[in-house]
Each structure stands twice: as structure tokens, then as C-alpha cells.
Design an enzyme around this catalytic site. Structure first.
Site, short mmCIF file in Angstrom:
data_model
loop_
_atom_site.label_atom_id
_atom_site.label_comp_id
_atom_site.label_asym_id
_atom_site.label_seq_id
_atom_site.Cartn_x
_atom_site.Cartn_y
_atom_site.Cartn_z
N GLU A 55 -9.22 6.39 7.62
CA GLU A 55 -7.78 6.57 7.44
C GLU A 55 -7.38 7.86 6.70
OE1 GLU A 55 -5.94 2.18 6.97
OE2 GLU A 55 -7.61 2.64 5.64
N ARG B 295 0.84 -1.21 0.00
CA ARG B 295 0.00 0.00 0.00
C ARG B 295 0.87 1.26 0.00
NH1 ARG B 295 -5.56 1.65 1.07
NH2 ARG B 295 -6.24 -0.51 1.15
#
Length: 761
Positions: free
Chosen positions: A716, A311
Site C-alpha cells: 500500500e 485509518r
């Protein structure tokens, strides 16, 4: 409608009065036993012997177990089966559990755990990224590479080039409620486990594996957590397994909670990175070529390091369109805590890398960093040109240009930058800085099969609604949002809806509440279950009243049937008396995603969430001390399900992100012992560290993707808004002199002072 309303958190009163019940608050039977781990002091070595006689005879001790006493799987890993619950032949970090003590009280267990006489033949620990590279200590055989275009050729043709490197520190989760678990033995070897976990199904799976039983013999319940931030996605496994194993062996309930020092020493952190870069660009700062190398310190076990590092690579572009880019990622094994999930899951580290590049280019060109950033933005949708990410996913929902325009205006960015430049020209000691940084964050699990969720909804014959889903509540307000969705589907007040504890016996095979997916996945699953029941009621009423189903509507606690109106409770009772089922499951899987992590190609994300923040700071160039003076944020939550909760998440995410990059410094000594293992030595942001001026607004456009009520995830993405604080500090340091200061993260007072001195040099 119940959605889009700024309703308070469902447990707000319980939180502020102290009445909210967490695992450690659950009343326990009188014969409950308590567990503590005895841990390794060396960071690396061979486990030669353990003399536990003093432990066994200590006051209150009922049993002591080592790896030899575990009849089935001795593993707590969420991925690679490489993390034993209790060490076997070797130790791999300072703090690794070696044995477990079962005693009559928490303190008795902790005191006894310190009495073990452990003989370990020490070996030299691998602690740093550089040591791991020299030893070729890594996960996977070699580096992972994602690329688009030809970065090497484009660099050779670039008008100008720069190279640099930035170290990015890790971060302690510091959830207010520490790790905790309680296991209650049942008939026939079954077990009920209460766990402070973001992933009840993983706890169920790992406990079943440890006890040698099927998953149906284990029921895991999680009512709420006092914070998680990713630190309770996998790190709760050890406590739950220890409690279940001890409960199975003793036949008594067993409970375990880490004290704060134990928690910080034993559990994993955010991954620290080093990012090297070489960038080619033109006179306006437009990037023509970029070569990144990510070095990820993973700790001793694999845990979730591979997808975290993936990621980071997937967010190496942030909000910038890059035609020629190569990203190389090394996943390095070290004798430190096994690094784990943390809010953003690698994305923040990747974004810091590209923001450092923008900062460096702007300094080299003596340009406004915002102008350099804007020269590289993805185009807003709709766009004539199809722009793709470094992993070849088309960006079809871009809004970053328009969002930046609005934030520049609302924050008075241009005038403030001019005022700051004037201030810095006249002030020899105090220097100010300002930075606007964007966020483009992909939403979905990159492990595709995790993008699914289930729900269970009951409507009782008095019109009250009971629902359960696979998401976990950790303070973010997930339960309240899901209740609002259910209330809206039935056209009733949210007070008619009750959500109970997440329970693997009600909704099976749940994914972790992570990847910002809690509302997206579970909201759609609940919506599906509610619609099934509502459609049954509709069909029944249409038949009874002789009208078309389209003539039956639900709103304001009433059901309109043709020209008649009845209460929702009356409609439900009518359906009940007619033997219509008022219970349903719901299921949802995210559409339109596919991803090959080996080749680095595909569309791993359903959509992108956007945002931007302007931060203004001041530094003292004699001491490095600094303060955040003001923050202005505009964040994209789509059509917000609950603006009050979303703004709270944005504020908290910003502060946590800024804390990671400024005050939160993890320090290990040269033997691998974590020295910052308590609030006295590890500085999280306090209320006094929030900006004195803190303006937060929501972007007011619905999500183009078909999410629940066109909302967007807001767990997030806001953390990365805090990167603007780090870049503002870099801007302030820039005012100290002509040399690029190369500010490192975290930008503690010492780091800021060091960078200021470099700039002056």
C-alpha cells in the site's frame, strides 16, 4: 541466499503467455449452471412487488430465487450483517441485487435477469455528503474524535491561521480480472468454492452461514487473482454465496462472473471524503495547531467503512509531528454502492488532507512547499526527543529527513524548481509544477486479532518442498517472496519450492491479504514451519554423525555435517528413513501492538514504512489538460526480499495513486445511477500516462523491527507517492496567479482549468 534476489514473478511466463489460470478458466463439468443478478434501478425506495414470470420462462433459465427462497442467512456483509444478498423490503442503491437467475449459460442468465417487472415506491435518495449531514444519516451515533494536546487553545494563540476544504473523489478498483466464483457440490452437503478473493476464510464463513452448515463443510480455494487492490476483500462474498446456494438447491455446479458494467455498478469503491481544516502556524510554516474534520461517504452498508475512516484519521499526520491536533470523523450513510477497502484503506485520504494543508501554508507564505514540509517532519531515529503521533504512538524508526535529503540530491530538486520558476515567468499558457511529498504509513491491521497467520510445509523424501500459507496471490508476487523465504531457510534453490493455491482446508482461520501484511505475516509463519523441520533434520544428522547441532548447516543445496557434505536431498532421505517428521505447521502473530479505537490511543502499528516522490507536471491553462513529465521516487522497503518485485509494486502504486487523483472520476446522476460504469466513461491511467522519465530507487536500510529478513511491506505505501502528482498540479496552478486556487481531487482537466481561472481571479 535466495532472499534479496530480484527473481522474476513465479507466474510471469504464465501471465505474458495467457496461460495463467483464473477462476473463469477452470474447466467446469458439463452440467454447470450460470448465475446473474437482477438489480434495482432506483437508488432508494420500498420494494412493492416483483413479477418474475418472464424471467422464469426465458430461454435457458433453470431457477429464479428471491430473498424468500433463502433458507438461512441472507447476508454478505463483512461486518454489520446489514447487506442482504437479495433485497427484502427496501432498496438502498441503484444496482442492488433483487433476485438471482440460474441458467444454462452466462448470457442466458444475464438476458433473463433484465426481464423482471419490478415495482418500487421511490423515495428521495441521500447521495451526497451534504445531504447525509442534513438528514443525520450516519453509521455510529456521532462523530469519532481523536486528539492530542489542545488544538482549540493553540489555534487561539497561533501566529497565523488558515482554513480550507478539499473534496477527494472515490476510485474504482478496475482489477483486470472481474469478480468470479465457482461452487462445486460434494458429498453430504459439503461445498468446494473457487473464488477470486483476498479473504478465503471470510468466503468460507459467509458461505457456511448462508447454507446453515459448519465451516468445516466448506472448502475455499484461491490460486490467483488478476488484481484485487482491496476490491476483493469483501466484494466477492455475494458471488460465492449465490453460487453455493444455487449449487446446494440444484445439486449442480454453479458459476458466476460479473461483466465489467455489472461489476462497476454493483460493487463498492474507494471512499470519497471531504476534509475541512483550520491550521495555525508560524512564520516558517511550522504547524502549532490543527483541527481536521473528515466527512466520509460510506454508501448504504457499513462494510469496512469504520476501520477505513479510522485509518484516515491515523494518517492525518503523515510524516509530520503535530503537538496540538484534533481529528473529527463523520461516517455518513448514503444511497450509493457500499464503499469498501481500497489500497491504502483510508490512509491515502488522510494523507491528502495534511498535504493540502502544507500546500496552503506554503502558498500563503510564498514559500517553497518542501521547506514547509521539512519544517514539520518527525525527527529521524535515534532522536533525543520522543515524538508521538496524534494517537499517541511513539515514532521510533524515523528516516524521512535523511530519505528526503537523498531524494532532493538525486532528483536535482533545487535546480529544477528554479528552472520551473523561470519557465513559468516566461510562458503565458503552459505552466509547470513540481512537488516533493513524503509518506509515513503504518503497517498492521488496526483490528488487532487479524495480525496472525499460519502455514503448512511439507518436505518430500526427494528433497522437494511444498508449502501453503494463508496469503493470496493477486499479482503482487507474494508467492515468489514466500518461496524465497522457504528456500533460504533450507539453503536450497527456489526452484525446489512449490507453493500451491491458498486453501482453507490446509491453513485455517486466515486473515485477508490486505493492510500490506501478506509477506510480513505469512513469511514469518512459513519461516517458523521451515525452521521446525530443519531443526528436526539437524538433530537427526547431529546424532547420526556424532557432532553438535551447531556443526550442521544448510547452504547452496548442500548440508554440511562437521567435516562432511551431503546434498539436501540425501539429508532429507536420511531423516525420512529414520522416521523423522518432515511436515510442520507454522504460526505467527505480530508482537508489540495494542489499540483502543474508541479512545484513539495506543500503538496500532508494528512499524512505519517511509518514502518520498518528486513529480514534475505541465498544464495547459487554456484547456486544463496536463501531463506528468517526470517522477523520482525513493522508497523504503527495508531489506527487500525481492528488489525487482518491490520496484514493480512501487511503480504500479505510484501510477494508481496518481490516477486516483487526476483522471479517475466517478460520476452519479441526481437519481443515484453510476454513469461512469465502463472503460468508455471511466479513465484509468494508460501506459501513455506514466512519466516519460520514471526513476525509482530503494532505501537501503533494514527494518529496525523484527520482520521477515528485516524487510518492509510494500503493497500500500507506494500508492501515496502518487499524491506528489496532485500537489505538483497544484504547484503549476499556483503559477497562474496570486489567489489560492483550491484545486480539488480528482484534478481532471476540468478541475485544473477551473482552479487556473480562480488563481487568475
Amino acid at each position: 541466499m535466495s532472499v534479496a534476489k530480484p527473481l522474476p514473478h513465479d507466474a510471469a511466463k504464465l501471465h505474458v503467455t495467457g496461460a495463467a489460470r483464473y477462476v473463469d478458466d477452470i474447466p467446469t463439468p458439463a452440467n454447470t449452471l450460470h448465475i446473474a443478478f437482477g438489480v434495482s434501478k432506483p437508488a432508494a425506495g420500498r420494494l412493492m412487488s416483483m413479477d418474475l414470470s418472464a424471467v422464469r420462462t426465458a430461454p435457458g433459465v433453470v431457477a429464479v430465487y428471491t430473498a424468500d427462497d433463502l433458507a438461512f442467512a441472507n447476508d454478505v456483509s463483512p461486518s454489520n450483517h446489514d447487506e442482504p444478498l437479495l433485497a427484502t423490503d427496501a432498496v438502498h442503491y441503484a444496482g442492488q441485487p433483487l433476485f438471482m437467475v440460474v441458467a444454462t449459460s452466462h448470457l442466458a442468465a444475464r438476458h433473463a435477469a433484465r426481464l423482471g417487472q419490478i415495482e418500487i415506491e421511490k423515495t428521495d435518495p441521500i447521495l451526497t455528503i451534504e445531504q447525509a449531514l442534513n438528514a443525520d444519516s450516519r453509521f455510529e451515533d456521532g462523530p469519532r474524535i481523536y486528539q492530542k494536546g489542545d488544538a482549540a487553545a493553540a489555534l487561539q494563540q497561533a501566529h497565523q491561521t488558515l482554513s480550507g476544504s478539499i473534496n477527494i473523489g472515490g476510485q474504482e478498483h478496475f482489477y483486470l480480472e472481474g469478480q468470479a466464483a465457482l461452487a462445486l457440490p460434494q458429498d453430504n452437503g459439503d461445498m468446494v468454492v473457487h473464488s477470486s478473493t483476498q479473504h478465503p476464510t471470510e468466503i468460507q464463513h459467509k458461505v457456511a452461514e448462508a447454507l446453515g452448515v459448519h465451516m468445516h463443510a466448506i472448502r475455499v480455494e484461491t490460486r490467483r487473482m488478476g488484481g484485487g487492490f482491496g476490491g476483493k476483500e469483501s466484494q466477492g462474498n455475494a458471488l460465492a454465496i449465490a453460487c453455493a446456494v444455487a449449487a446446494s438447491k440444484t445439486g449442480q455446479p454453479c458459476k458466476m462472473r460479473y461483466d465489467r458494467d455489472d461489476d462497476m455498478i454493483i460493487t463498492g469503491k474507494r471512499h470519497d471524503f471531504r476534509i475541512d481544516y483550520t491550521v495555525g502556524f508560524d512564520a516558517k510554516g511550522k504547524i502549532t495547531a490543527l483541527d481536521f474534520t473528515h466527512f466520509t461517504r460510506c454508501g448504504w452498508g457499513m462494510d469496512l467503512s469504520l476501520p477505513v475512516a479510522d485509518r484516515a484519521m491515523l494518517h492525518a499526520d503523515n510524516a509530520y509531528h503535530l503537538d496540538h491536533i484534533r481529528i473529527t470523523s463523520h461516517r455518513l450513510r448514503t444511497n450509493t454502492q457500499s464503499a469498501t477497502a481500497f489500497r491504502g484503506f483510508g490512509g491515502p485520504q488522510g494523507i491528502v488532507g495534511i498535504e493540502r494543508v502544507m500546500d496552503h501554508i506554503a502558498h500563503h507564505l510564498d514559500a517553497d512547499p518542501l521547506a514547509v514540509r521539512r519544517a514539520n517532519y518527525y525527527a529521524d531515529a535515534p532522536s533525543d526527543q520522543v515524538q508521538t503521533t496524534p494517537y499517541h504512538q511513539p515514532v521510533k524508526d524515523g528516516i524521512i529527513n535523511a530519505l528526503t535529503d537523498r531524494l532532493v540530491a538525486s532528483s536535482d530538486y533545487a535546480a529544477r524548481r528554479a528552472a520551473i520558476e523561470a519557465w513559468n515567468a516566461s510562458q503565458p499558457i503552459l505552466k509547470r509544477g513540481i512537488a516533493l511529498t513524503p509518506v509515513k504509513f503504518g503497517i498492521s491491521f488496526t483490528l488487532t486479532h487479524l495480525n496472525q497467520a499460519g502455514a503448512l510445509v511439507h518436505v518430500y523424501n526427494d528433497g522437494s518442498i511444498h508449502l501453503n500459507h494463508g496469503g493470496t496471490e493477486m499479482g503482487q508476487g507474494l508467492f515468489q517472496k514466500i518461496a524465497q523465504v522457504a528456500a533460504c531457510r533450507f539453503g536450497v534453490n527456489v526452484s525446489a519450492v512449490k507453493i500451491t493455491a491458498t486453501d482453507t482446508g490446509k491453513v485455517p482461520n486466515t486473515s485477508a491479504t490486505a493492510a500490506s501484511s501478506g509477506t510480513d505475516l505469512n513469511g514469518m509463519a512459513v519461516q517458523a514451519a521451515c525452521d521446525t523441520i530443519r531443526d528436526r533434520i539437524t538433530a537427526h544428522l547431529a546424532q547420526v554423525h556424532g557432532v553438535a547441532p551447531e556443526a550442521v548447516t544448510f547452504a547452496g543445496g548442500m548440508v554440511t555435517v562437521g567435516s562432511e557434505k551431503i546434498t539436501f536431498a540425501e539429508a532429507v532421505m536420511s531423516a525420512y528413513l529414520a522416521r523423522v517428521s518432515l511436515s510442520s505447521t507454522g504460526f505467527y502473530k505480530t508482537p508489540d501492538i495494542e489499540w483502543d479505537r474508541i479512545t484513539g490511543r495506543g500503538s496500532p502499528f508494528f512499524y512505519f514504512a517511509y518514502g518520498a516522490a518528486v513529480t514534475e507536471v505541465v498544464i495547459d491553462t487554456l484547456t486544463g489538460e496536463n501531463r506528468i513529465l517526470r517522477a523520482d521516487i525513493l522508497h523504503d522497503a527495508g531489506a527487500s526480499l525481492n528488489p525487482a518485485l518491490d520496484i514493480g509494486q512501487i511503480e504500479g502504486g505510484y501510477v494508481q495513486g496518481a490516477g486516483w487523483l487526476t483522471t479517475e472520476e466517478l460520476v452519479w446522476d441526481d437519481q443515484g445511477a453510476l454513469k461512469t460504469h465502463a472503460p468508455s466513461t471511466y479513465k484509468i491511467p494508460a501506459i501513455s500516462d506514466r512519466p516519460d522519465i520514471f526513476n525509482v530507487a530503494l532505501w537501503d536500510q533494514p527494518n529496525p523491527a523484527q520482520t521477515v529478513y528485516r524487510s518492509k511491506a510494500v503493497g500500500e505505501p507506494p500508492l501515496m507517492l502518487g499524491i506528489s502528482a496532485f500537489m505538483a498540479l497544484s504547484d503549476a496552478v499556483r503559477a497562474c496567479g496570486a489567489t489560492y486556487a483550491d484545486l480539488q481531487a480528482p484534478a481532471t482537466a476540468e478541475a485544473v482549468l477551473d482552479a487556473s481561472l480562480k488563481a487568475r481571479a
